[in-house]
Design a protein around this motif. Structure first.
Motif, mmCIF file in Angstrom:
data_model
loop_
_atom_site.group_PDB
_atom_site.id
_atom_site.type_symbol
_atom_site.label_atom_id
_atom_site.label_comp_id
_atom_site.label_asym_id
_atom_site.label_seq_id
_atom_site.Cartn_x
_atom_site.Cartn_y
_atom_site.Cartn_z
ATOM 1 N N PHE A 8 0.473 -1.354 -0.055
ATOM 2 C CA PHE A 8 0.102 0.335 -0.104
ATOM 3 C C PHE A 8 0.860 1.172 0.026
ATOM 4 C CE2 PHE A 8 -2.973 -2.801 2.030
ATOM 5 C CZ PHE A 8 -3.834 -3.248 0.804
ATOM 6 N N LEU A 9 2.353 1.122 0.983
ATOM 7 C CA LEU A 9 3.147 2.790 0.451
ATOM 8 C C LEU A 9 3.554 2.396 -0.988
ATOM 9 C CD1 LEU A 9 4.291 4.786 2.140
ATOM 10 C CD2 LEU A 9 5.782 3.033 2.667
ATOM 11 N N ALA A 10 3.819 1.543 -1.272
ATOM 12 C CA ALA A 10 3.878 1.788 -2.929
ATOM 13 C C ALA A 10 3.644 2.723 -3.957
ATOM 14 C CB ALA A 10 5.432 0.776 -3.386
ATOM 15 N N ILE A 11 2.212 1.839 -3.571
ATOM 16 C CA ILE A 11 0.757 2.334 -4.576
ATOM 17 C C ILE A 11 0.916 3.776 -3.875
ATOM 18 C CG2 ILE A 11 -1.174 1.716 -4.975
ATOM 19 C CD1 ILE A 11 -1.076 -0.754 -4.318
ATOM 20 N N MET A 12 0.978 4.190 -2.872
ATOM 21 C CA MET A 12 0.993 5.351 -2.349
ATOM 22 C C MET A 12 1.589 6.629 -2.831
ATOM 23 S SD MET A 12 0.067 7.507 1.312
ATOM 24 C CE MET A 12 1.953 6.582 2.102
ATOM 25 N N VAL A 13 3.091 6.225 -3.106
ATOM 26 C CA VAL A 13 3.998 7.178 -2.986
ATOM 27 C C VAL A 13 3.995 6.950 -4.680
ATOM 28 C CG1 VAL A 13 6.367 7.026 -3.338
ATOM 29 C CG2 VAL A 13 5.638 6.763 -1.354
ATOM 30 N N ALA A 14 3.578 5.666 -5.475
ATOM 31 C CA ALA A 14 3.467 5.601 -7.156
ATOM 32 C C ALA A 14 2.623 6.572 -8.064
ATOM 33 C CB ALA A 14 3.655 4.674 -7.292
ATOM 34 N N LEU A 15 1.548 6.526 -7.166
ATOM 35 C CA LEU A 15 0.639 7.171 -7.151
ATOM 36 C C LEU A 15 0.228 9.168 -7.329
ATOM 37 C CD1 LEU A 15 -2.917 5.474 -5.851
ATOM 38 C CD2 LEU A 15 -2.431 5.648 -8.909
ATOM 39 N N TYR A 16 0.929 9.224 -5.884
ATOM 40 C CA TYR A 16 1.353 10.951 -5.438
ATOM 41 C C TYR A 16 1.902 10.991 -6.828
ATOM 42 C CZ TYR A 16 2.885 14.803 -3.516
ATOM 43 O OH TYR A 16 3.627 15.828 -3.237
ATOM 44 N N LEU A 17 3.604 10.166 -7.103
ATOM 45 C CA LEU A 17 4.234 11.027 -8.594
ATOM 46 C C LEU A 17 3.833 11.055 -9.069
ATOM 47 C CD1 LEU A 17 7.778 8.992 -6.342
ATOM 48 C CD2 LEU A 17 7.113 11.402 -6.305
ATOM 49 N N GLY A 18 3.014 9.913 -10.074
ATOM 50 C CA GLY A 18 2.721 10.074 -11.060
ATOM 51 C C GLY A 18 1.529 11.105 -11.460
ATOM 52 N N PHE A 19 0.659 11.189 -10.481
ATOM 53 C CA PHE A 19 -0.430 12.655 -10.624
ATOM 54 C C PHE A 19 0.459 13.463 -10.649
ATOM 55 C CE2 PHE A 19 -2.816 16.085 -8.281
ATOM 56 C CZ PHE A 19 -3.613 16.396 -8.943
ATOM 57 N N HIS A 20 1.616 14.052 -9.670
ATOM 58 C CA HIS A 20 2.271 15.276 -9.924
ATOM 59 C C HIS A 20 2.988 15.290 -11.082
ATOM 60 C CE1 HIS A 20 1.405 17.616 -6.281
ATOM 61 N NE2 HIS A 20 1.488 16.271 -5.212
ATOM 62 N N ALA A 21 3.349 14.490 -11.756
ATOM 63 C CA ALA A 21 4.231 14.052 -13.136
ATOM 64 C C ALA A 21 3.879 15.278 -14.121
ATOM 65 C CB ALA A 21 4.880 12.519 -13.704
ATOM 66 N N LYS A 22 2.382 14.359 -14.227
ATOM 67 C CA LYS A 22 1.336 14.931 -15.214
ATOM 68 C C LYS A 22 0.620 15.685 -15.291
ATOM 69 C CE LYS A 22 -1.572 10.279 -15.690
ATOM 70 N NZ LYS A 22 -2.104 9.686 -15.870
ATOM 71 N N ARG A 23 0.920 16.627 -13.792
ATOM 72 C CA ARG A 23 0.365 18.505 -13.618
ATOM 73 C C ARG A 23 1.903 19.631 -13.738
ATOM 74 N NH1 ARG A 23 -2.565 19.749 -9.126
ATOM 75 N NH2 ARG A 23 -3.423 21.264 -9.916
ATOM 76 N N MET A 24 3.508 18.771 -13.326
ATOM 77 C CA MET A 24 3.475 19.572 -13.152
ATOM 78 C C MET A 24 4.658 19.523 -14.845
ATOM 79 S SD MET A 24 7.007 17.858 -11.415
ATOM 80 C CE MET A 24 8.206 18.619 -11.648
ATOM 81 N N ASP A 25 5.482 20.704 -15.203
ATOM 82 C CA ASP A 25 7.187 20.526 -16.643
ATOM 83 C C ASP A 25 7.333 19.550 -16.476
ATOM 84 O OD1 ASP A 25 4.848 22.589 -17.847
ATOM 85 O OD2 ASP A 25 6.464 23.939 -17.197
ATOM 86 N N PRO A 26 7.633 18.652 -17.249
ATOM 87 C CA PRO A 26 9.296 17.849 -17.386
ATOM 88 C C PRO A 26 10.374 18.597 -17.348
ATOM 89 C CG PRO A 26 7.689 17.520 -20.044
ATOM 90 C CD PRO A 26 6.972 18.891 -18.766
ATOM 91 N N ARG A 27 11.166 17.770 -16.023
ATOM 92 C CA ARG A 27 12.304 18.013 -16.039
ATOM 93 C C ARG A 27 13.351 17.849 -17.482
ATOM 94 N NH1 ARG A 27 13.127 14.577 -10.726
ATOM 95 N NH2 ARG A 27 11.996 13.455 -11.182
ATOM 96 N N PRO A 28 14.491 17.988 -17.074
ATOM 97 C CA PRO A 28 15.612 17.867 -18.277
ATOM 98 C C PRO A 28 15.317 16.189 -18.536
ATOM 99 C CG PRO A 28 16.271 19.415 -17.166
ATOM 100 C CD PRO A 28 14.815 19.100 -16.409
ATOM 101 N N GLU A 29 15.940 15.732 -17.219
ATOM 102 C CA GLU A 29 15.340 13.980 -17.286
ATOM 103 C C GLU A 29 15.046 13.420 -17.728
ATOM 104 O OE1 GLU A 29 15.435 15.416 -12.703
ATOM 105 O OE2 GLU A 29 16.831 16.200 -14.777
ATOM 106 N N ASP A 30 13.103 13.924 -17.799
ATOM 107 C CA ASP A 30 12.109 13.334 -18.209
ATOM 108 C C ASP A 30 11.900 13.422 -19.328
ATOM 109 O OD1 ASP A 30 11.784 12.869 -15.442
ATOM 110 O OD2 ASP A 30 10.075 14.450 -15.217
#
Length: 138
Positions: free
Chosen positions: A46-68
């Motif tokens: 559940f912890l890994a799912i929670m962190v993955a959802l959080y990071l995935g949600f914010h990855a869609k909303r922010m401008d991509p970083r150079p490493e992305d």
């Protein structure tokens, strides 16, 4: 942040597969299932799912970083990354105060706990305000 989200999603998939296998393997013994390990693996899932959802949600909303971005140049990642403090003795004193508190609790020496909290408050103030005076003042 997409790479980090995928790392945690992969961990979540791994824990999802391992948790029932662990439960079945430990249930085969005579003593029954190991509920502590099974619940720890379930909570890790559940912890890994929670962190993955959080990071995935914010990855869609922010401008991509150079490493992305695949077409990014190395030079785009250059520049100041943040403030990294020089040496500091205050974490040592904070840890020492916590050790004094732990020893005081272990031996039920409440006078030692009070001394530890006093020293801990002083050490914490020194850690927080270390960049307001001295050689590294801002």
């Amino acid at each position: 942040m997409k790479a980090e989200a995928w790392i945690f999603a992969t961990c979540a998939i791994f824990f999802t597969l391992v948790t029932p296998a662990y439960w079945l393997i430990t249930d085969a013994s005579d003593t029954g299932a190991d509920w502590t390990g099974t619940s720890a693996l379930a909570m890790s899932t559940f912890l890994a799912i929670m962190v993955a959802l959080y990071l995935g949600f914010h990855a869609k909303r922010m401008d991509p970083r150079p490493e992305d971005r695949k077409e990014a140049e190395i030079v785009e990642g250059a520049g100041e990354l943040g403030f990294f403090p020089p040496y500091s003795w205050w974490p040592l004193w904070c840890a020492s105060a916590i050790a004094v508190i732990a020893v005081g609790i272990a031996f039920l020496a409440w006078w030692l706990v009070i001394i530890g909290f006093t020293l801990g408050a002083l050490a914490l103030c020194g850690l927080v305000f270390e960049y307001y005076r001295g050689d590294h003042a801002h």
